[in-house]
Scaffold this motif. Structure first.
Motif, PDB file in Angstrom:
ATOM      1  N   ALA A  90      -1.662   7.103   3.586  1.00  0.00           N
ATOM      2  CA  ALA A  90      -1.521   5.828   4.270  1.00  0.00           C
ATOM      3  C   ALA A  90      -2.835   5.343   4.870  1.00  0.00           C
ATOM      4  CB  ALA A  90      -0.461   5.944   5.369  1.00  0.00           C
ATOM      5  N   THR A  91      -3.797   6.243   5.025  1.00  0.00           N
ATOM      6  CA  THR A  91      -5.095   5.873   5.571  1.00  0.00           C
ATOM      7  C   THR A  91      -5.979   5.182   4.539  1.00  0.00           C
ATOM      8  OG1 THR A  91      -4.971   7.750   7.090  1.00  0.00           O
ATOM      9  CG2 THR A  91      -7.131   6.801   6.780  1.00  0.00           C
ATOM     10  N   VAL A  92      -5.690   5.363   3.262  1.00  0.00           N
ATOM     11  CA  VAL A  92      -6.539   4.787   2.215  1.00  0.00           C
ATOM     12  C   VAL A  92      -6.705   3.275   2.368  1.00  0.00           C
ATOM     13  CG1 VAL A  92      -6.753   4.413  -0.272  1.00  0.00           C
ATOM     14  CG2 VAL A  92      -6.118   6.669   0.602  1.00  0.00           C
ATOM     15  N   PRO A  93      -5.633   2.480   2.576  1.00  0.00           N
ATOM     16  CA  PRO A  93      -5.851   1.044   2.795  1.00  0.00           C
ATOM     17  C   PRO A  93      -6.730   0.746   4.001  1.00  0.00           C
ATOM     18  CG  PRO A  93      -3.545   1.466   2.288  1.00  0.00           C
ATOM     19  CD  PRO A  93      -4.183   2.796   2.504  1.00  0.00           C
ATOM     20  N   LEU A  94      -6.602   1.548   5.073  1.00  0.00           N
ATOM     21  CA  LEU A  94      -7.459   1.359   6.243  1.00  0.00           C
ATOM     22  C   LEU A  94      -8.918   1.566   5.891  1.00  0.00           C
ATOM     23  CD1 LEU A  94      -5.486   3.221   9.063  1.00  0.00           C
ATOM     24  CD2 LEU A  94      -5.783   0.763   8.821  1.00  0.00           C
ATOM     25  N   LEU A  95      -9.199   2.625   5.154  1.00  0.00           N
ATOM     26  CA  LEU A  95     -10.581   2.930   4.779  1.00  0.00           C
ATOM     27  C   LEU A  95     -11.166   1.833   3.897  1.00  0.00           C
ATOM     28  CD1 LEU A  95     -12.996   4.872   4.691  1.00  0.00           C
ATOM     29  CD2 LEU A  95     -11.904   6.006   2.743  1.00  0.00           C
ATOM     30  N   LEU A  96     -10.403   1.388   2.916  1.00  0.00           N
ATOM     31  CA  LEU A  96     -10.900   0.343   2.017  1.00  0.00           C
ATOM     32  C   LEU A  96     -11.135  -0.962   2.781  1.00  0.00           C
ATOM     33  CD1 LEU A  96      -8.667   0.967  -1.129  1.00  0.00           C
ATOM     34  CD2 LEU A  96     -11.030   1.701  -0.739  1.00  0.00           C
ATOM     35  N   ALA A  97     -10.217  -1.314   3.688  1.00  0.00           N
ATOM     36  CA  ALA A  97     -10.388  -2.534   4.473  1.00  0.00           C
ATOM     37  C   ALA A  97     -11.594  -2.436   5.397  1.00  0.00           C
ATOM     38  CB  ALA A  97      -9.124  -2.802   5.290  1.00  0.00           C
ATOM     39  N   LYS A  98     -11.796  -1.292   6.000  1.00  0.00           N
ATOM     40  CA  LYS A  98     -12.950  -1.086   6.876  1.00  0.00           C
ATOM     41  C   LYS A  98     -14.253  -1.230   6.093  1.00  0.00           C
ATOM     42  CE  LYS A  98     -15.403   0.568  10.411  1.00  0.00           C
ATOM     43  NZ  LYS A  98     -15.623  -0.162  11.674  1.00  0.00           N
ATOM     44  N   GLY A 194      -3.768 -11.927  10.610  1.00  0.00           N
ATOM     45  CA  GLY A 194      -3.082 -11.828   9.328  1.00  0.00           C
ATOM     46  C   GLY A 194      -3.676 -10.749   8.443  1.00  0.00           C
ATOM     47  N   PHE A 195      -5.006 -10.649   8.459  1.00  0.00           N
ATOM     48  CA  PHE A 195      -5.666  -9.622   7.654  1.00  0.00           C
ATOM     49  C   PHE A 195      -5.293  -8.227   8.145  1.00  0.00           C
ATOM     50  CE2 PHE A 195      -9.471  -6.883   7.031  1.00  0.00           C
ATOM     51  CZ  PHE A 195      -9.440  -6.822   5.644  1.00  0.00           C
ATOM     52  N   LEU A 196      -5.331  -8.006   9.455  1.00  0.00           N
ATOM     53  CA  LEU A 196      -4.994  -6.694  10.009  1.00  0.00           C
ATOM     54  C   LEU A 196      -3.535  -6.344   9.753  1.00  0.00           C
ATOM     55  CD1 LEU A 196      -6.910  -6.880  13.415  1.00  0.00           C
ATOM     56  CD2 LEU A 196      -7.542  -5.567  11.390  1.00  0.00           C
ATOM     57  N   LEU A 197      -2.639  -7.333   9.856  1.00  0.00           N
ATOM     58  CA  LEU A 197      -1.230  -7.070   9.572  1.00  0.00           C
ATOM     59  C   LEU A 197      -1.018  -6.733   8.098  1.00  0.00           C
ATOM     60  CD1 LEU A 197       0.540  -9.846  11.699  1.00  0.00           C
ATOM     61  CD2 LEU A 197       0.500  -7.379  12.129  1.00  0.00           C
ATOM     62  N   THR A 198      -1.788  -7.354   7.224  1.00  0.00           N
ATOM     63  CA  THR A 198      -1.683  -7.046   5.798  1.00  0.00           C
ATOM     64  C   THR A 198      -2.120  -5.612   5.519  1.00  0.00           C
ATOM     65  OG1 THR A 198      -2.090  -9.361   5.211  1.00  0.00           O
ATOM     66  CG2 THR A 198      -2.460  -7.713   3.497  1.00  0.00           C
ATOM     67  N   VAL A 199      -3.205  -5.200   6.158  1.00  0.00           N
ATOM     68  CA  VAL A 199      -3.674  -3.821   5.988  1.00  0.00           C
ATOM     69  C   VAL A 199      -2.635  -2.837   6.519  1.00  0.00           C
ATOM     70  CG1 VAL A 199      -5.456  -2.160   6.631  1.00  0.00           C
ATOM     71  CG2 VAL A 199      -6.097  -4.501   6.070  1.00  0.00           C
ATOM     72  N   ALA A 200      -2.071  -3.148   7.701  1.00  0.00           N
ATOM     73  CA  ALA A 200      -1.043  -2.271   8.272  1.00  0.00           C
ATOM     74  C   ALA A 200       0.173  -2.200   7.361  1.00  0.00           C
ATOM     75  CB  ALA A 200      -0.642  -2.776   9.653  1.00  0.00           C
ATOM     76  N   ALA A 201       0.563  -3.336   6.779  1.00  0.00           N
ATOM     77  CA  ALA A 201       1.709  -3.344   5.866  1.00  0.00           C
ATOM     78  C   ALA A 201       1.426  -2.511   4.624  1.00  0.00           C
ATOM     79  CB  ALA A 201       2.046  -4.781   5.473  1.00  0.00           C
ATOM     80  N   ALA A 202       0.196  -2.588   4.107  1.00  0.00           N
ATOM     81  CA  ALA A 202      -0.164  -1.785   2.933  1.00  0.00           C
ATOM     82  C   ALA A 202      -0.071  -0.300   3.241  1.00  0.00           C
ATOM     83  CB  ALA A 202      -1.574  -2.149   2.471  1.00  0.00           C
ATOM     84  N   SER A 203      -0.559   0.096   4.418  1.00  0.00           N
ATOM     85  CA  SER A 203      -0.445   1.508   4.811  1.00  0.00           C
ATOM     86  C   SER A 203       1.013   1.913   4.955  1.00  0.00           C
ATOM     87  CB  SER A 203      -1.190   1.735   6.132  1.00  0.00           C
ATOM     88  OG  SER A 203      -2.576   1.537   5.983  1.00  0.00           O
ATOM     89  N   GLY A 204       1.842   1.009   5.515  1.00  0.00           N
ATOM     90  CA  GLY A 204       3.259   1.304   5.657  1.00  0.00           C
ATOM     91  C   GLY A 204       3.965   1.471   4.329  1.00  0.00           C
TER      92      GLY A 204
END
Length: 386
Positions: A90-98, A194-204
């Motif tokens: 679930a951290t992978v989307p966070l890393l890519l977004a960062k 919106g961008f942060l919520l999208t990243v959180a949704a992807a991790s979810g």
């Protein structure tokens, strides 16, 4: 004062125009400090959780000589390793977004403005490189795709310390700026939110489509999991079959015997019929694999402590359990006193109401609470008291 001739003055080569003008092309509001700070905080927490649960996994599999892991709670390893793997995915989307948010900084010119700035950039390079290495090789390991020649466990373990150390230095260096940025409310936050919520949704979504490998009620949703509860013989997945390990003939040999040797008062040799004649017990225990999947099952067999006491084993002894496997890092496992004395630790002969399947370790396997799956030795034929 004598001036140096112009021709002798050191000059730096003029950078290509594309490099000096590139930073100005990153006009998106998402390439800003506030988005990067929020993503960095979430990513840092996730990495710390992965680091802690990863240490639990490593030292359970390769304990130091002084370590004695408890046998209870029964599901401790199942939970910690599930969090490690599912949370890591679930951290992978966070890393890519960062990385997407901060990558314009890679094109800053000049690349190094001072010695201190050069050291900071080098540490960031180490941090990014270690994070990418951990997550890429971790995902490959979960998928059983070993596209690399090095031993994953060792590389993953030592790189984790590099990542952890680089993260601590980076946090110490950036904390005041990140805190100031996060505490300042921007005038236009709609796009960023919106961008942060999208990243959180992807991790979810990643977590939801993986968690079923360890949480049986959601097994049908586990489309990203390499193993799911219910798959495999007798409803339990397997990583290594008897054919793949070359033990089929030895396991089916009518002359198979379980021997207890080493520092014992009296050696013990038992046939399969002898084991079946001993008092049988049932324990509901999980098989929890390092790749994150786990499943509970009903195991039936002889308590390990009963067999060891037949040999007069001391209460504080350590036992090496040996498999019929001819080779492999996990053909043996160590069972410390807290585990072999636990009444739930069995030499299992049956699974889910049926005789033990060959791929699950027939004629006899170890099953114990709070142990990694690789240490639940299959095709057991010898117990060596150390």
């Amino acid at each position: 004062m004598v001036r140096r001739p112009a021709l002798l003055r050191p000059t730096l080569p003029k950078p290509p125009a594309v490099l000096t003008t590139l930073p100005g092309r990153f006009t998106s509001r998402l390439h800003d400090e506030r988005v990067a700070s929020w993503l960095g905080i979430a990513l840092g927490v996730s990495i710390l959780v992965s680091f802690g649960t990863g240490l639990v996994s490593h030292f359970m599999q390769q304990p130091a000589g002084w370590m004695l892991w408890p046998s209870r709670p029964v599901n401790l390893y199942r939970v910690t390793q599930g969090v490690h793997v599912i949370g890591g995915l679930a951290t992978v989307p966070l890393l890519l977004a960062k990385l997407w948010t901060v990558y314009p900084k890679l094109w800053q010119w000049p690349p190094v403005r001072s010695i201190v700035h050069g050291v900071e950039r080098a540490l960031v390079f180490v941090l990014v490189g270690a994070a990418l290495f951990q997550f890429v090789t971790g995902v490959l390991n979960i998928g059983y795709w070993y596209a690399f020649r090095f031993y994953f466990t060792t590389a993953h373990y030592w790189t984790a310390y590099i990542l952890f150390g680089a993260l601590l230095i980076h946090v110490a260096n950036e904390w005041s700026k990140a805190r100031r940025t996060v505490m300042t409310r921007p005038q236009d936050a709609v796009g960023r939110r919106g961008f942060l919520l999208t990243v959180a949704a992807a991790s979810g979504v990643v977590a939801l489509t993986t968690v079923g490998e360890a949480f049986t009620p959601l097994a049908r949703l586990a489309v990203l999991a390499p193993r799911r509860p219910g798959d495999g013989p007798q409803g339990v997945p397997v990583n290594k079959s008897a054919a793949a390990t070359g033990v089929t003939s030895a396991a089916r040999d009518p002359g198979w015997r379980l021997t207890v040797t080493g520092r014992v008062a009296r050696p013990v040799t038992l046939s399969l019929a002898d084991l079946r004649a001993l008092p049988q017990h049932t324990a509901r225990l999980p098989i929890s694999c390092v790749e994150g999947w786990s499943v509970e099952a009903n195991w039936r067999g002889v308590r390990l402590r009963d067999v060891l006491r037949m040999a007069g084993v001391a209460g504080d002894a350590r036992v090496r359990v040996e498999s019929l496997e001819p080779y492999g890092l996990y053909r043996t496992s160590r069972v410390d006193a807290p585990h072999w004395r636990d009444p739930l630790t069995l030499l299992a002969l049956g699974l889910n109401g049926e005789p033990l399947d060959l791929d699950h370790g027939y004629p006899c396997r170890l099953i114990a609470p709070n142990r990694p799956g690789v240490m639940q030795t299959k095709w057991v034929h010898r117990l060596v008291v150390l």
